[in-house]
Design a protein around this motif. Structure first.
Motif, PDB file in Angstrom:
ATOM      1  N   ASN A  52       0.831  -1.211   0.000  1.00  0.00           N
ATOM      2  CA  ASN A  52       0.000   0.000   0.000  1.00  0.00           C
ATOM      3  C   ASN A  52       0.864   1.259   0.000  1.00  0.00           C
ATOM      4  O   ASN A  52       0.603   2.218  -0.729  1.00  0.00           O
ATOM      5  CB  ASN A  52      -0.911   0.011   1.225  1.00  0.00           C
ATOM      6  N   ALA A  53       1.906   1.267   0.846  1.00  0.00           N
ATOM      7  CA  ALA A  53       2.791   2.434   0.934  1.00  0.00           C
ATOM      8  C   ALA A  53       3.511   2.661  -0.386  1.00  0.00           C
ATOM      9  O   ALA A  53       3.633   3.802  -0.851  1.00  0.00           O
ATOM     10  CB  ALA A  53       3.789   2.241   2.070  1.00  0.00           C
ATOM     11  N   GLU A  54       3.996   1.603  -1.006  1.00  0.00           N
ATOM     12  CA  GLU A  54       4.701   1.720  -2.283  1.00  0.00           C
ATOM     13  C   GLU A  54       3.782   2.245  -3.376  1.00  0.00           C
ATOM     14  O   GLU A  54       4.163   3.147  -4.141  1.00  0.00           O
ATOM     15  CB  GLU A  54       5.274   0.360  -2.683  1.00  0.00           C
ATOM     16  N   ASP A  55       2.568   1.712  -3.444  1.00  0.00           N
ATOM     17  CA  ASP A  55       1.618   2.136  -4.489  1.00  0.00           C
ATOM     18  C   ASP A  55       1.226   3.603  -4.326  1.00  0.00           C
ATOM     19  O   ASP A  55       1.145   4.346  -5.308  1.00  0.00           O
ATOM     20  CB  ASP A  55       0.368   1.252  -4.459  1.00  0.00           C
ATOM     21  N   GLN A  56       0.969   4.013  -3.072  1.00  0.00           N
ATOM     22  CA  GLN A  56       0.518   5.380  -2.833  1.00  0.00           C
ATOM     23  C   GLN A  56       1.642   6.393  -3.060  1.00  0.00           C
ATOM     24  O   GLN A  56       1.412   7.473  -3.602  1.00  0.00           O
ATOM     25  CB  GLN A  56      -0.057   5.490  -1.420  1.00  0.00           C
ATOM     26  N   LEU A  57       2.879   6.055  -2.663  1.00  0.00           N
ATOM     27  CA  LEU A  57       4.010   6.953  -2.917  1.00  0.00           C
ATOM     28  C   LEU A  57       4.302   7.022  -4.413  1.00  0.00           C
ATOM     29  O   LEU A  57       4.581   8.106  -4.951  1.00  0.00           O
ATOM     30  CB  LEU A  57       5.244   6.467  -2.159  1.00  0.00           C
ATOM     31  N   LEU A 115       8.799  11.994 -22.461  1.00  0.00           N
ATOM     32  CA  LEU A 115       9.730  10.978 -21.988  1.00  0.00           C
ATOM     33  C   LEU A 115       8.992   9.903 -21.184  1.00  0.00           C
ATOM     34  O   LEU A 115       8.172  10.204 -20.313  1.00  0.00           O
ATOM     35  CB  LEU A 115      10.802  11.637 -21.109  1.00  0.00           C
ATOM     36  N   ASP A 116       9.289   8.645 -21.472  1.00  0.00           N
ATOM     37  CA  ASP A 116       8.710   7.522 -20.739  1.00  0.00           C
ATOM     38  C   ASP A 116       9.503   7.327 -19.448  1.00  0.00           C
ATOM     39  O   ASP A 116      10.693   7.014 -19.478  1.00  0.00           O
ATOM     40  CB  ASP A 116       8.773   6.259 -21.603  1.00  0.00           C
ATOM     41  N   VAL A 117       8.831   7.517 -18.299  1.00  0.00           N
ATOM     42  CA  VAL A 117       9.490   7.409 -16.997  1.00  0.00           C
ATOM     43  C   VAL A 117       8.841   6.291 -16.194  1.00  0.00           C
ATOM     44  O   VAL A 117       7.623   6.274 -16.000  1.00  0.00           O
ATOM     45  CB  VAL A 117       9.399   8.729 -16.211  1.00  0.00           C
ATOM     46  N   THR A 118       9.654   5.341 -15.744  1.00  0.00           N
ATOM     47  CA  THR A 118       9.185   4.240 -14.901  1.00  0.00           C
ATOM     48  C   THR A 118       9.663   4.469 -13.472  1.00  0.00           C
ATOM     49  O   THR A 118      10.849   4.684 -13.234  1.00  0.00           O
ATOM     50  CB  THR A 118       9.728   2.890 -15.400  1.00  0.00           C
ATOM     51  N   VAL A 119       8.716   4.438 -12.530  1.00  0.00           N
ATOM     52  CA  VAL A 119       9.041   4.649 -11.121  1.00  0.00           C
ATOM     53  C   VAL A 119       8.945   3.319 -10.383  1.00  0.00           C
ATOM     54  O   VAL A 119       7.894   2.662 -10.381  1.00  0.00           O
ATOM     55  CB  VAL A 119       8.089   5.682 -10.478  1.00  0.00           C
ATOM     56  N   ASN A 120      10.050   2.903  -9.779  1.00  0.00           N
ATOM     57  CA  ASN A 120      10.096   1.673  -8.992  1.00  0.00           C
ATOM     58  C   ASN A 120      10.337   2.031  -7.526  1.00  0.00           C
ATOM     59  O   ASN A 120      11.341   2.670  -7.198  1.00  0.00           O
ATOM     60  CB  ASN A 120      11.207   0.748  -9.489  1.00  0.00           C
ATOM     61  N   ILE A 121       9.412   1.625  -6.648  1.00  0.00           N
ATOM     62  CA  ILE A 121       9.507   1.939  -5.227  1.00  0.00           C
ATOM     63  C   ILE A 121       9.708   0.655  -4.432  1.00  0.00           C
ATOM     64  O   ILE A 121       8.984  -0.321  -4.620  1.00  0.00           O
ATOM     65  CB  ILE A 121       8.228   2.636  -4.714  1.00  0.00           C
ATOM     66  N   ASN A 122      10.685   0.666  -3.545  1.00  0.00           N
ATOM     67  CA  ASN A 122      10.876  -0.446  -2.616  1.00  0.00           C
ATOM     68  C   ASN A 122      10.960   0.122  -1.203  1.00  0.00           C
ATOM     69  O   ASN A 122      11.902   0.829  -0.856  1.00  0.00           O
ATOM     70  CB  ASN A 122      12.159  -1.220  -2.934  1.00  0.00           C
ATOM     71  N   ILE A 123       9.922  -0.168  -0.398  1.00  0.00           N
ATOM     72  CA  ILE A 123       9.886   0.305   0.985  1.00  0.00           C
ATOM     73  C   ILE A 123      10.045  -0.893   1.913  1.00  0.00           C
ATOM     74  O   ILE A 123       9.230  -1.822   1.887  1.00  0.00           O
ATOM     75  CB  ILE A 123       8.564   1.045   1.288  1.00  0.00           C
TER      76      ILE A 123
END
Length: 382
Positions: free
Chosen positions: A305-310, A358-366
């Motif tokens: 949930n935290a990763e998706d929301q950030l 520009l295609d930007v991919t955001v990867n979050i690891n909490i």
């Protein structure tokens, strides 16, 4: 002969052992803590100086500040015009704050910074701000609640923002570096006047966005929070995430222990894209739900949930910069310049156009390291 040589050597060194040639007593100068820069209706500069009133030093009274206003065709002209008033010569060696009006920022900041760098007294790490109000002068006129000197209060607040990640510290030299650097747009913290319990007060409201050295607009402190993650400027703060169920939606607070961001440009099949990889270590600091998160499965739920929301907050900010301001405040172009210099050499003239699509991919690891001193939520008895 040897004695004669030694005596001659001593006489030659004596002038170098005297006091500073330009030394001045404290009572012979006006110490400027902060400066607000505006323009008058006829195009002159209107400067508002926050000067430290040293009369309280000799008593038990707190050190306060006084405001001095002066106009001139140039900054130095306005400064020199204060001599005709009842104040000693202004001294900028302890100036920590320069507040720029919208009009000044839209016209271009470098001419102001040029003066700060060219003069011997102001420090290169002086903090720059942009007023979201009509003028910078009105910001300087508000007295802070925690300190007698607004410039000191602003410096302290900005320093404490590392615990919130909702404001960016941008000294003058850092702003100049960003303006001169390849593939990045500069930013500055912004100030506004807000209502408080005991009246109105000055607040760090967000971030001013620039292209070259000219102001384009502002983003909020919540959007600055997302920007801090991309710029790898998060030193602390809280990630608030919501745990939803059929009957409730409750917030959890994850205290940030450390965070790091890596921006990676990728060029494949004649297409350029960028990956933003964010790794953050946290611990569960507050649980406002009735659920317990002591086991691995429940912590994975919070983590996702935290990763998706950030991620959503960061992606919305990137889209706003691309489709709205067209300002690469993230330094995506700079990452291409540093990592794929040959490609940058071919594309730099088109970067404003490329950045917008520009295609930007955001990867979050909490990572949630632990759940504080409680493994389960506190519960009411029957």
């Amino acid at each position: 002969m040897k004695k004669t040589f030694i005596l001659l050597y001593i006489f030659l060194l004596m002038p170098l052992c005297t006091a500073c040639w330009d030394y001045r007593e404290v009572n012979q100068m006006t110490i400027v803590a902060g400066l607000a820069v505006d323009k008058t209706f006829n195009g002159d500069y209107l400067l508002t100086f926050e000067a430290v009133d040293l009369q309280g030093v000799q008593s038990d009274k707190p050190v306060k500040s006084v405001l001095i206003e002066s106009q001139g065709e140039t900054l130095m002209d306005a400064i020199r015009n204060t001599i005709s008033k009842d104040f000693p010569k202004l001294y900028f060696g302890h100036t920590t704050v320069v507040i720029l009006s919208r009009e000044i920022a839209e016209d271009g900041v470098l001419k102001i910074v040029d003066f700060l760098f060219r003069d011997a007294e102001p420090r290169l790490n002086i903090n720059l701000y942009v007023s979201e109000e009509k003028t910078a002068n009105e910001i300087m006129k508000y007295k802070p609640s925690m300190s007698e000197i607004l410039s000191v209060e602003l410096t302290n607040i900005l320093d404490e923002q590392k615990n919130l990640a909702k404001a960016l510290l941008v000294p003058a030299y850092k702003f100049v570096n960003a303006v001169a650097e390849e593939g990045v747009s500069a930013v500055l913290p912004s100030l506004c006047i807000v209502d408080n319990v005991d009246g109105k007060t000055v607040k760090l409201c967000g971030t001013a966005i620039f292209k070259s050295d000219k102001l384009q607009g502002f983003i909020s402190d919540e959007e600055t929070y997302a920007l801090s993650f991309i710029l790898d400027e998060v030193k602390g703060g809280v990630i608030v995430t919501n745990i939803e169920s059929e009957t409730e939606e409750k917030a959890l607070s994850l205290e940030i222990m450390e965070s790091s961001t890596n921006i990676k440009p990728v060029y494949s099949d004649n297409k350029l894209s960028v990956e933003v990889n964010i790794d953050t270590k946290t611990f569960l600091n507050e649980n406002m739900s009735t659920k317990s998160f002591g086991d691995e499965q429940s912590r994975e739920e919070v983590k996702k949930n935290a990763e998706d929301q950030l991620k959503d907050r960061i992606e919305r900010l990137i889209e706003k910069m691309q489709k709205g301001y067209g300002a690469d405040v993230f330094g995506f172009g700079n990452s291409v310049y540093k990592n794929i210099p040959k490609l940058w050499k071919e594309k730099w003239e088109e970067w404003d156009i490329i950045f917008r699509d520009l295609d930007v991919t955001v990867n979050i690891n909490i990572e949630i390291e632990h759940t504080g001193l409680l493994s389960d939520s506190l519960k009411l008895g029957d």
